[in-house]
Write a protein that holds these residues in place. Sequence first.
Motif, PDB file in Angstrom:
ATOM      1  N   ASP A 207       0.851  -1.184   0.000  1.00 35.03           N
ATOM      2  CA  ASP A 207       0.000   0.000   0.000  1.00 35.03           C
ATOM      3  C   ASP A 207       0.889   1.236   0.000  1.00 35.03           C
ATOM      4  O   ASP A 207       1.907   1.293   0.696  1.00 35.03           O
ATOM      5  CB  ASP A 207      -0.904   0.010   1.231  1.00 35.03           C
ATOM      6  CG  ASP A 207      -2.010   1.044   1.102  1.00 35.03           C
ATOM      7  OD1 ASP A 207      -1.712   2.253   1.169  1.00 35.03           O
ATOM      8  OD2 ASP A 207      -3.173   0.635   0.931  1.00 35.03           O
TER       9      ASP A 207
ATOM     10  N   ARG B 251       0.516   3.990   1.329  1.00 33.27           N
ATOM     11  CA  ARG B 251       0.498   4.785   2.558  1.00 33.27           C
ATOM     12  C   ARG B 251       1.501   4.294   3.595  1.00 33.27           C
ATOM     13  O   ARG B 251       2.301   5.071   4.118  1.00 33.27           O
ATOM     14  CB  ARG B 251      -0.925   4.798   3.133  1.00 33.27           C
ATOM     15  CG  ARG B 251      -1.924   5.501   2.225  1.00 33.27           C
ATOM     16  CD  ARG B 251      -3.355   5.257   2.642  1.00 33.27           C
ATOM     17  NE  ARG B 251      -3.778   3.872   2.423  1.00 33.27           N
ATOM     18  CZ  ARG B 251      -4.969   3.402   2.750  1.00 33.27           C
ATOM     19  NH1 ARG B 251      -5.864   4.197   3.318  1.00 33.27           N
ATOM     20  NH2 ARG B 251      -5.273   2.126   2.517  1.00 33.27           N
TER      21      ARG B 251
ATOM     22  N   LYS C 114      -5.529   3.922  -3.194  1.00 37.69           N
ATOM     23  CA  LYS C 114      -7.002   3.928  -3.099  1.00 37.69           C
ATOM     24  C   LYS C 114      -7.607   2.666  -3.725  1.00 37.69           C
ATOM     25  O   LYS C 114      -8.578   2.714  -4.487  1.00 37.69           O
ATOM     26  CB  LYS C 114      -7.572   5.194  -3.750  1.00 37.69           C
ATOM     27  CG  LYS C 114      -7.132   6.470  -3.031  1.00 37.69           C
ATOM     28  CD  LYS C 114      -7.648   7.705  -3.733  1.00 37.69           C
ATOM     29  CE  LYS C 114      -7.304   8.974  -2.953  1.00 37.69           C
ATOM     30  NZ  LYS C 114      -5.873   9.200  -2.780  1.00 37.69           N
TER      31      LYS C 114
ATOM     32  N   GLU D 190       1.394  11.131  -1.623  1.00 38.28           N
ATOM     33  CA  GLU D 190       0.408  10.194  -1.077  1.00 38.28           C
ATOM     34  C   GLU D 190       0.663   9.950   0.415  1.00 38.28           C
ATOM     35  O   GLU D 190      -0.271   9.863   1.218  1.00 38.28           O
ATOM     36  CB  GLU D 190       0.450   8.863  -1.835  1.00 38.28           C
ATOM     37  CG  GLU D 190      -0.083   8.930  -3.257  1.00 38.28           C
ATOM     38  CD  GLU D 190      -1.582   9.112  -3.317  1.00 38.28           C
ATOM     39  OE1 GLU D 190      -2.270   8.879  -2.302  1.00 38.28           O
ATOM     40  OE2 GLU D 190      -2.086   9.486  -4.392  1.00 38.28           O
TER      41      GLU D 190
END
Length: 870
Positions: free
Chosen positions: A44, A46, A346, A360
């Motif tokens: 991911d 993030r 996302k 991000e």
Amino acid sequence: MEDNQEPQETQDNNRIIPVNIEEQMKTAYIDYSMSVIVGRALPDVRDGLKPVHRRILYAMNELGLNNNKAYKKSARVVGEVLGKYHPHGDSSVYDAMVRMAQEWSMRYTMVDGQGNFGNQDGDGPAAMRYTEVRLEKLAEHMLDDIEKDTVDFQLNFDDSEKEPNILPTRIPNLLVNGSSGIAVGMATSIMPHNLSEVIDGCVAFIDNNDITIDELMQHVKAPDFPTGGIIYGMEGIKAGMHTGRGRVVVRGRVQVDTKASGREQVVITEVPYQVNRDALTNRIGELVNNKVIEGIVHVNNESNKDGTRVVLDLKRDAIANVVINQLYKHTDLQTSFGINNVAIVKGRPRVLNVKDMISEFVEFRHEVVVRRTQFELKEAEKRAHILQGYLIALDHLDEVIRLIRSSATPEIAKDNLINAGWGLDDIQAKAILELRLQRLTGMEREKIKEEYESLMKLIAHLKEILSNAGMRFDIIKTELLEIKQKFGDERRTEITYLSDEVNIKDLIKEEDVVITISHLGYIKRTSADEYRAQRRGGRGVRGGKTRDEDYIEHLFVASTHHTLLFFTEKGRCYWLNVYEIPEGEKAGKGRAIQNLMQLPPDDKIRTIIDIKDLKDEEFVNSHNILLCTKNGIIKKTSLTDFSRPRQTGVNAITIIEGDRLLEAKLTDGSCDVMMAVKSGRAIRFSEEKVRATGRGAIGVAGIEVDDENDEVIGMICVSKNAETAPSVLVVSEKGYGKRTAVDEYRFTNRGGKGVKTLNVTEKTGKLVGLLDVKETEDLLITCKSGITIRMPVSGISELGRATQGVKLIRVDDGDEIAAITTVDEQEIEEEIAEGENQNPVDTTNEASASSDNEDTGNEDTDSGPSEASS
């Protein structure tokens, strides 16, 4: 019966839905591939983690395995992850956890492992029942504030537990630790980077959202691998930073050592990322046996837990640089990695450039800070509401006590408090009933008031944060910089730019260095500050450690941004940038010069010219190279002929048999030339008397050398444009020397015998050095034994041509002066402290100095009396 059966058939037909098998396969495979892409193989954007890593860290956090707690068995952690969150095989979980603990796999490890977790030689870890783990301190910051509703949770595979969708990390982990994985129809390969650099990049982005990728690359320079190594070229990395796809070439770090026997060793101290050291050693052995790589006698992997050390013993005649280049070509000592920055953004896979990844992460951190602040505000308001109820109760304490005492049950008491008209609600009334009697004392009542007031200030601050985006981003920056201060470190992987990518001189610090070349051809550079000034006649300090048959032959000062022209005794010219010369300690031996340039074994460096910039056309066209040989030949060639470096070198002068090149000087076309011979004679004539010829010419006569035992020892060129005329310094092999004004040497035609420049006696020894010097300079004298002394030129007496001079350095029996040079404009105070270190300054030669200064009374070979010393 038929009537009864017909509806049954119709019912069965309604259950069968005809589908196109092609469409069904497409749908099923896409569902499967998306499951693999999102739920297994890709990180991911993030938190930079795949689900298995996220679950491992979360499970360890739930088990309380903080870095300050005791280790627990790996099997316990693996069981926790499997039983609660990750319904896959135990080996997948354990292998992922092991990798998070390997310092050669992760740039910043997340798991602190105790026990055998494998090594870089390909040995696997011990079984999970033997090893133990706990969280690294850095990993704890991946989980900071997870209890404050900062991230969403989802149900696990059997809906019995909840697990986080993402970790509220304070660390830009995707860039810092990188990731690699193969999904269905796509893959990812994100390189690890330096934490300090990435955080600086994040801060720069927060300060300026419109920052360009080139500006970001001033902070996030290139990947930084846990195993170090050297990045070779930046073009592919630049493409990766800009587009998310590129290529990085990494080389292992090697050094060349010399054994006591004189043989050289190539020692590999760092291997490229993910290279197995044992496999590399075996591969080198195979290539040596198959004669693909020549020059290696023996190869051995001596690596241990302290670091990498793969030793290659070379043959006596092998050239280390050639062997190293063969290793880069044929083995994994040079490896390339494809950059493919694919991550889940996302819920969808995306190719990201470096700015995308940073933006991000910053956006996610902003969301975490907002959710954390909202949670803290909610909790603070809850607590403030209860404290408000306490304060109301304290204001009506007697009535509250009476009401409670008169109530039959707690429920009735609560209702009575709510209905008393003081504005209390259900939560406050319940809290009052649970209040301990000790809170009713005067001191406790004050504490309640103070807590309420501080909470109201906190609530106001939290509301301000939620209403002010600038404050939120300042908080993000502050937290990032705290992480950098705690965990930031220096780069491990060095960056090397290719010559066509950047002007490498812009990356090199400009400073003066001392270049030394020994008689056997070992070269090194040392900071000029390491040579301290001493008084004339001192003992000197050791300037180079040499073998018994070796000594320092050339010693001079140059800037790291300059280019050196090396002229050999066979008349060849080679080029080398000063910054390319290996740096060494003052007492070190240096590197064999054959490893830096293609110098034949039967040739050797005779003289070096220092050029500031070979690309400066005006300078190059207005200067010449003046060459002289041992037999007195002199030759002039335009510097333009030497302005285009070639790796194999060029011919500078044609040397006849029995002769050799001795000296090369840079001139401006209008210099006075002086040449001196061993027997003590010197000649002075104008440079204009030597016509310019091409590189292949032989040259013309400069000074007459008619004795078989005599030869030219040096040449100087004194510019007529100089502001202050330099003096001529001569030094004899037994340490005697003096300065004489240039004008004392009259002009003659080239090719003559010249005039006396030093009274050569048995006491002084033959003439060995001739220099033009200024009073602002320091003189460096090096003996064949390696002893070096530095003294100010102004401290050397200026005497007549025919004198023997004064003693400059005490030369031991059997030792001789090997080289003399000057250090330009170095304002260094003399050290006069007696008995300093092991090299005390000699202060006992003042009497002998006066006797040394006495005129010998010898006549000049031409005419005129000798001059008394001053």
